[in-house]
Design a protein around this motif. Structure first.
Motif, mmCIF file in Angstrom:
data_model
loop_
_atom_site.group_PDB
_atom_site.id
_atom_site.type_symbol
_atom_site.label_atom_id
_atom_site.label_comp_id
_atom_site.label_asym_id
_atom_site.label_seq_id
_atom_site.Cartn_x
_atom_site.Cartn_y
_atom_site.Cartn_z
ATOM 1 N N VAL A 150 -22.649 32.979 43.548
ATOM 2 C CA VAL A 150 -22.728 32.619 42.128
ATOM 3 C C VAL A 150 -21.347 32.702 41.489
ATOM 4 O O VAL A 150 -20.934 31.808 40.733
ATOM 5 N N TYR A 151 -20.612 33.771 41.788
ATOM 6 C CA TYR A 151 -19.248 33.886 41.273
ATOM 7 C C TYR A 151 -18.411 32.689 41.723
ATOM 8 O O TYR A 151 -17.658 32.096 40.931
ATOM 9 N N HIS B 292 -19.198 29.500 39.784
ATOM 10 C CA HIS B 292 -18.738 29.445 38.401
ATOM 11 C C HIS B 292 -17.334 28.843 38.265
ATOM 12 O O HIS B 292 -16.988 28.307 37.208
ATOM 13 N N GLU C 124 -16.924 24.949 36.941
ATOM 14 C CA GLU C 124 -16.806 24.624 35.521
ATOM 15 C C GLU C 124 -15.599 25.300 34.887
ATOM 16 O O GLU C 124 -14.967 24.735 33.989
ATOM 17 N N ASP C 125 -15.271 26.511 35.344
ATOM 18 C CA ASP C 125 -14.104 27.199 34.771
ATOM 19 C C ASP C 125 -12.827 26.388 34.994
ATOM 20 O O ASP C 125 -11.967 26.307 34.109
ATOM 21 N N GLN D 77 -23.127 23.289 41.728
ATOM 22 C CA GLN D 77 -21.721 23.514 41.391
ATOM 23 C C GLN D 77 -20.804 23.278 42.584
ATOM 24 O O GLN D 77 -19.621 22.942 42.398
ATOM 25 N N HIS E 276 -27.564 28.949 36.376
ATOM 26 C CA HIS E 276 -26.315 28.444 35.792
ATOM 27 C C HIS E 276 -26.631 27.658 34.531
ATOM 28 O O HIS E 276 -26.921 26.474 34.605
ATOM 29 N N PRO E 277 -26.665 28.302 33.339
ATOM 30 C CA PRO E 277 -26.244 29.669 33.036
ATOM 31 C C PRO E 277 -27.338 30.680 33.380
ATOM 32 O O PRO E 277 -28.491 30.303 33.582
ATOM 33 N N PRO F 26 -23.876 32.797 28.901
ATOM 34 C CA PRO F 26 -22.886 33.480 29.738
ATOM 35 C C PRO F 26 -23.028 35.003 29.656
ATOM 36 O O PRO F 26 -23.173 35.570 28.568
ATOM 37 N N ASP F 27 -23.008 35.645 30.808
ATOM 38 C CA ASP F 27 -22.934 37.111 30.911
ATOM 39 C C ASP F 27 -24.158 37.850 30.372
ATOM 40 O O ASP F 27 -24.114 39.077 30.205
#
Length: 449
Positions: free
Chosen positions: A55-56, A59, A62-63, A190, A347-348, A409-410
């Motif tokens: 998952v990390y 991400h 998109e980052d 992703q 995601h998210p 997010p988060d």
């Protein structure tokens, strides 16, 4: 008193079994733990830990796209190497496996690298041919992914195999709509795959608040994930070019490069010999236990997913702790299953604790709901339309907060602290009296209207 080889014999060295063995040994019990695969269990080896690392990694897709709006000169097309991530995840899994092993050995528990089957109330047979006896036996063998009984099911994979792929497929079909299905859908999307999710009903993530799961569905569709509802799984046929054509009831066939089953998990009781000790199983094959984790056989206990109560690693750990404390420590410890926080690393991501709005209306009648529907600051600057949704459910008579549900997010990081407030029975007024920490997304919890 009869003499046994061990005070406690634990079958399964996952999170729950490891905790029980370690605590029991620390209290002076002579403990052995049998594990036929690797110490650490599903969570560490092929579940939540490696999945969260994927998952990390996902991400970053998109980052990196958003980075330009924050002044970073990032190439328009960034290369992604799946094997690098996969192998680095394996390294971390190996590290945690060694840490779990060392923890058991340091506590004084003996690790038996073999499969163990129950042969009676106080005995087990190892795959090495040996028989061991113990005053108490603890079953902590977890569960395994369910595979539909359809033609061609052997062509599909489960979450177990997803971590070992040689490459990311261009097209993947995921059967299921629970947390595993939605998490891997986000991961594969992703990483560049076209993702199709199919489900037998019209719902995703049953058990979570309707507003939150509807928001995830909207965002997922906006990102380009394809959902097919009321889709019965009829079969898989491998084509001459190596692809797979999936036949669906009520829908046209779908051709993909990979099929993944995420249709639930089944307790690992088959072939465990539990009938030899008169251990009762339920209709799903789970071990039936009382509030102290004791089965229908007085000397055999069970914890974790094999009991099919709450299939969460922290619950298995708490059950293992309670079991060991009750038998070898101060005693009088029971797990409280009310207000358990949970998260879906989609995601998210989404997260929740306590009653959903529907549950609260059914149970309490009078309910007040407060919410905040907003675009996170990072998304605003990145020109991303994706919105977060926070929701608080309160008892209409007492103002007590009975549920908090979030997507954005988060939110898994935020819900942990929020869960303390729900568990403690705090009121909406006490949230309102707490000063907001600005600028954060979490401040929305004390500003809800």
């Amino acid at each position: 008193m009869p003499e046994y080889d061990y005070d406690l014999f634990v079958i399964g060295a996952g999170s729950g079994g490891t905790r029980a063995a370690r605590v029991a040994a620390a209290h002076g019990a002579k403990v052995a733990v049998a594990e036929e695969y690797r110490v650490g269990g599903t969570c560490v080896i092929r579940g939540c830990v490696p999945k969260k690392l994927l998952v990390y990694g996902a991400h970053f897709a998109e980052d990196l796209k958003d980075a330009g709006r924050f002044g970073w000169n990032v190439p328009a097309q960034c290369d992604f190497d799946w094997k690098t991530l996969r192998d680095n995840v394996f390294e971390e899994v190996d590290r945690i496996n060694k840490a779990y092993t060392q923890t058991l050995e340091t506590a004084g528990a003996e690790i038996v690298h073999a499969r163990a089957e129950v042969t009676g109330p106080n005995s087990v047979r190892l795959s090495t041919g040996e028989t061991k006896t113990a005053k108490t036996i603890l079953i902590a063998v977890g569960a395994h992914p369910a595979i539909p009984a359809c033609p061609g099911h052997e062509h599909g994979i489960t979450s177990n195999e997803a971590f070992h792929l040689d490459a990311i497929p261009k097209r993947i079909l995921i059967a299921g709509a629970g947390y595993i299905a939605n998490e891997f859908a986000g991961i594969f999307h992703q990483f560049g795959a076209h993702v199709t999710l199919i489900n037998r009903t019209k719902d995703i993530l049953r058990g979570y608040d309707l507003s939150i799961r509807d928001r995830l569905l909207q965002i997922s569709l906006m990102k380009g994930l394809d959902f097919k509802f009321d889709a019965g799984f009829e079969g898989i046929e491998k084509t001459d070019d190596g692809c797979f054509t999936v036949s669906l009831a009520g829908h046209d066939p779908v051709t993909v490069d990979l099929v993944m089953f995420a249709t639930g998990r089944i307790p690992n009781t088959k072939g465990l010999g539990l009938d030899s000790a008169g251990v009762t199983l339920d209709d799903a094959g789970a071990i039936v236990v009382d509030a102290d984790n004791r089965s229908s056989c007085d000397s055999i206990y069970a914890i974790g997913d094999v009991t099919n109560r709450v299939q969460l690693t922290p619950i298995a750990i708490r059950e293992g702790q309670a079991f060991a404390e009750n038998l070898y420590g101060a005693g009088n410890v029971r797990v409280d299953y009310e207000n358990i926080p949970s998260a879906v690393f989609s995601h998210p991501p989404l997260a929740g604790v306590g009653m959903t709005e529907a549950q609260a209306r059914q149970k309490l009648g009078s309910v007040k709901v407060y919410s905040s529907d907003f675009r996170p600051m990072k998304n605003v600057l990145a020109n991303r339309d994706e919105r977060a949704l926070y929701k608080m459910v309160c008892d209409g008579e007492t103002d007590r907060v009975v549920g908090i549900h979030m997507i954005g997010p988060d939110v898994p990081e935020i819900i942990q602290a929020a869960a303390v407030a729900v568990k403690a029975g705090l009121t909406k007024k006490q949230f309102d009296e707490t000063v907001a920490l600005h600028p954060t997304m979490a401040e929305e919890l004390v500003l809800l209207k």
